[in-house]
Design an enzyme around this catalytic site. Structure first.
Site, PDB file in Angstrom:
ATOM      1  CD  GLU A 209      -3.079  -1.025   0.401  1.00 45.60           C
ATOM      2  OE1 GLU A 209      -3.363   0.111  -0.007  1.00 45.60           O
ATOM      3  OE2 GLU A 209      -3.740  -2.040   0.092  1.00 45.60           O
ATOM      4  CB  CYS A 243      -1.618   7.455   1.517  1.00 38.98           C
ATOM      5  SG  CYS A 243      -3.117   6.670   2.111  1.00 38.98           S
TER       6      CYS A 243
HETATM    7  P1  NAD Z   1       8.041   4.776   5.078  1.00 41.27           P
HETATM    8  O1  NAD Z   1       8.119   4.020   3.807  1.00 41.27           O
HETATM    9  O2  NAD Z   1       9.166   5.681   5.424  1.00 41.27           O
HETATM   10  O3  NAD Z   1       7.889   3.786   6.330  1.00 41.27           O
HETATM   11  C1  NAD Z   1       6.934   2.761   6.382  1.00 41.27           C
HETATM   12  C2  NAD Z   1       7.444   1.632   7.220  1.00 41.27           C
HETATM   13  O4  NAD Z   1       8.655   1.121   6.668  1.00 41.27           O
HETATM   14  C3  NAD Z   1       7.752   2.001   8.683  1.00 41.27           C
HETATM   15  O5  NAD Z   1       7.216   1.019   9.531  1.00 41.27           O
HETATM   16  C4  NAD Z   1       9.263   2.021   8.741  1.00 41.27           C
HETATM   17  O6  NAD Z   1       9.757   1.593   9.978  1.00 41.27           O
HETATM   18  C5  NAD Z   1       9.659   1.027   7.660  1.00 41.27           C
HETATM   19  N1  NAD Z   1      10.955   1.371   7.065  1.00 41.27           N
HETATM   20  C6  NAD Z   1      11.469   2.603   6.851  1.00 41.27           C
HETATM   21  N2  NAD Z   1      12.660   2.523   6.252  1.00 41.27           N
HETATM   22  C7  NAD Z   1      12.916   1.206   6.083  1.00 41.27           C
HETATM   23  C8  NAD Z   1      14.014   0.474   5.515  1.00 41.27           C
HETATM   24  N3  NAD Z   1      15.075   1.083   5.001  1.00 41.27           N
HETATM   25  N4  NAD Z   1      13.929  -0.870   5.491  1.00 41.27           N
HETATM   26  C9  NAD Z   1      12.858  -1.497   6.011  1.00 41.27           C
HETATM   27  N5  NAD Z   1      11.801  -0.855   6.562  1.00 41.27           N
HETATM   28  C10 NAD Z   1      11.836   0.473   6.600  1.00 41.27           C
HETATM   29  O7  NAD Z   1       6.646   5.563   5.003  1.00 41.27           O
HETATM   30  P2  NAD Z   1       6.010   6.574   6.028  1.00 41.27           P
HETATM   31  O8  NAD Z   1       6.851   7.798   6.085  1.00 41.27           O
HETATM   32  O9  NAD Z   1       5.692   5.883   7.308  1.00 41.27           O
HETATM   33  O10 NAD Z   1       4.631   6.910   5.307  1.00 41.27           O
HETATM   34  C11 NAD Z   1       4.537   7.832   4.275  1.00 41.27           C
HETATM   35  C12 NAD Z   1       4.391   7.156   2.926  1.00 41.27           C
HETATM   36  O11 NAD Z   1       3.477   6.096   3.013  1.00 41.27           O
HETATM   37  C13 NAD Z   1       3.836   8.081   1.864  1.00 41.27           C
HETATM   38  O12 NAD Z   1       4.473   7.814   0.656  1.00 41.27           O
HETATM   39  C14 NAD Z   1       2.368   7.699   1.795  1.00 41.27           C
HETATM   40  O13 NAD Z   1       1.745   8.002   0.582  1.00 41.27           O
HETATM   41  C15 NAD Z   1       2.450   6.233   2.024  1.00 41.27           C
HETATM   42  N6  NAD Z   1       1.204   5.747   2.571  1.00 41.27           N
HETATM   43  C16 NAD Z   1       0.442   4.914   1.838  1.00 41.27           C
HETATM   44  C17 NAD Z   1      -0.766   4.475   2.338  1.00 41.27           C
HETATM   45  C18 NAD Z   1      -1.665   3.556   1.579  1.00 41.27           C
HETATM   46  O14 NAD Z   1      -2.615   3.051   2.182  1.00 41.27           O
HETATM   47  N7  NAD Z   1      -1.435   3.298   0.309  1.00 41.27           N
HETATM   48  C19 NAD Z   1      -1.175   4.887   3.601  1.00 41.27           C
HETATM   49  C20 NAD Z   1      -0.349   5.735   4.313  1.00 41.27           C
HETATM   50  C21 NAD Z   1       0.846   6.162   3.814  1.00 41.27           C
END
Ligand code: NAD
Length: 453
Positions: A209, A243
């Site tokens: 997602e 998002c």
């Molecule tokens: P992110 O990708 O930075 O983090 C998401 C998760 O990934 C967290 O739990 C984090 O701990 C983990 N993570 C971060 N870096 C990592 C790495 N190098 N290796 C493994 N895991 C890692 O995203 P965010 O800042 O939490 O959220 C914002 C983004 O998420 C935006 O792009 C937004 O559009 C998207 N989003 C999508 C939805 C959806 O339902 N499609 C919902 C909310 C947010």
């Protein structure tokens, strides 16, 4: 590693078959519901500490979703898990065919911070309803909500069934080396790629997602007042950290001035002020700095103020913006709304087609031809005509992205299917078998087979 031990215990527990009983699933769904209700206050406080989100917003955009999900699955569990009888083709007579919704096993859910309860617990609830064990790794960026979920769940659920693992990048990286039966990830497209690669190592299926730049298009055939009100709400909800928020606005040139005035009016009316209860803060310094850098002082139509100490950024409209401006190169994920005007509706849609497929798209018009072209021509995860964001509140609609905005979906029955394997079983009668398919073959048998198939 401690978490590996927990995963192994979940594997053992899953093989006992206990999670497959509907009574077991219902009991724990009820339990989670009661825990959320009885800890409501603590949940509000945690999220408020993380980024100033109000009780009203937390209930309407987080807890109500989770409670609805639990109620939905409790109510529909029996029909969702009932084997589905399908017809059986001629060559398999005398036989009957069924599809079983088979739980996948051990699930890893990785959550995002922006709606930390909803985006972590909704997939967990669907995974539980479908009869799986689950490890949840919430986002460490919303630290207090992560701790609140860990506190509630780890004290009340057996870890061999459901466990919240607190951790950041290092812990998630280690977690991703383990073999799960499904990974459900919510987050950025960049990290989604890391998760996808790690999952491929074990051939683990994923639901991703992700995000992207979701357009809102307003034509001269729209109800402009309603469009302005709904766009302002969808864009500045959670201070744009949604998002499916409209990322940028495409507005028909003939109504541009009038429409921008209306947007300004609603921003004022909704009182998104520095000390306002209803306006969320930016999650952290890093995102604050990133967003402030995207404010082109020359292009501020309204807003543009910020307060670093309070992590407050005023709802800001930037106009006129071009496709090659910096703000159009990445997902904004904050309260900045760039506006691009268009003369030709079709050309505007063609410009969207040149970008990655967005998670959402919104069209404001009362013209049926424009609606038809929008739904046929554009590829996007999901969206609305004459509204923003609300499509995800209808659990009869699957929620998910397409292309770089994600793969797979959930909500309602789609969530249940996401965490189930559709297991096909053909049952044959043990009498009346024609010998025609068995060797030795002959011309005569072949001509019969040709008639049959
Ligand atoms: P992110 O990708 O930075 O983090 C998401 C998760 O990934 C967290 O739990 C984090 O701990 C983990 N993570 C971060 N870096 C990592 C790495 N190098 N290796 C493994 N895991 C890692 O995203 P965010 O800042 O939490 O959220 C914002 C983004 O998420 C935006 O792009 C937004 O559009 C998207 N989003 C999508 C939805 C959806 O339902 N499609 C919902 C909310 C947010």
């Amino acid at each position: 590693m401690e978490i590996e031990r927990i995963l192994l215990s979940q594997r053992d527990f899953f093989t006992t078959q206990q999670t497959k009983s509907l009574a077991f699933r219902k009991m724990y769904l009820e339990k989670l519901k009661n825990l959320i209700i009885s800890n409501e206050k603590m949940l509000y406080e945690a999220i408020n500490k993380d980024f100033g989100k109000s009780e009203f917003d937390t209930f309407t955009t987080e807890l109500s979703f989770i409670l609805n999900d639990i109620n939905y699955y409790i109510k529909n569990l029996k029909s969702l898990s009932k084997p589905k009888k399908v017809s059986t083709n001629l060559v398999n007579q005398l036989g009957s065919s069924r599809i079983y919704a088979d739980p996948l096993g051990c699930i890893l859910v990785i959550g995002a911070w922006n709606y930390p309860y909803q985006l972590s617990l909704s997939p967990v609830i669907a995974a539980m309803a479908a009869g799986n064990c689950c490890i949840l790794k919430p986002s460490e960026i919303a630290e207090n909500t992560m701790k609140a979920m860990a506190f509630i769940i780890n004290q009340n659920f057996p870890p061999e069934y459901l466990y919240v693992y607190e951790g950041g990048i290092e812990e998630t990286t280690a977690l991703l080396t383990l073999k799960f039966d499904k990974i459900f990830f919510t987050g950025s497209t960049k990290i989604g790629k890391i998760v996808y690669k790690a999952a491929a190592e074990h051939l683990t299926p994923v639901t991703l997602e992700l995000g992207g730049k979701s357009p809102a298009i307003v034509t001269q055939n729209a109800n402009l007042e309603m469009a302005a009100k709904r766009i302002v709400w969808g864009k500045f909800l959670n201070a744009g950290q949604t998002c499916v928020a409209p990322d940028y606005l495409l507005v028909e040139e003939t109504i541009q001035e009038q429409f921008l005035e209306m947007l300004r009016k609603y921003i004022k009316e909704f009182k998104y002020e520095p000390d306002s209860e209803q306006y969320t803060r930016i999650i952290n310094q890093r995102n604050f700095q990133r967003l402030v850098r995207l404010i082109d002082q020359e292009k501020i139509y309204s807003g543009g103020n910020f307060d670093e100490e309070k992590l407050y950024i005023e709802p800001t409209i930037l106009n006129p913006i071009n496709w090659n401006d910096e703000i159009m190169q990445e997902e904004i994920f904050g309260p900045l709304l760039p506006v691009i005007s268009f003369q030709s509706y079709n050309a505007a849609l063609n410009s969207i087609l040149e970008l990655e497929k967005p998670l959402a798209a919104y069209l404001f018009t009362n013209n049926s031809e424009e609606k038809e072209i929008f739904t046929r021509k554009l590829s996007f995860g999901g969206g609305c005509i004459n509204d923003t964001v609300m499509h995800l509140s209808n659990d009869h609609l699957p929620f998910g992205g397409v292309g770089s905005s994600g793969t797979g979906n959930y909500h309602g029955k789609y969530g249940f299917e996401t965490f189930s394997h559709q297991k096909s079983v053909l049952e044959k009668a043990t009498w009346g078998e024609p010998n025609i398919k068995y060797p030795p073959y002959s011309e005569k048998k072949l001509s019969w087979i040709k008639k049959f198939l």
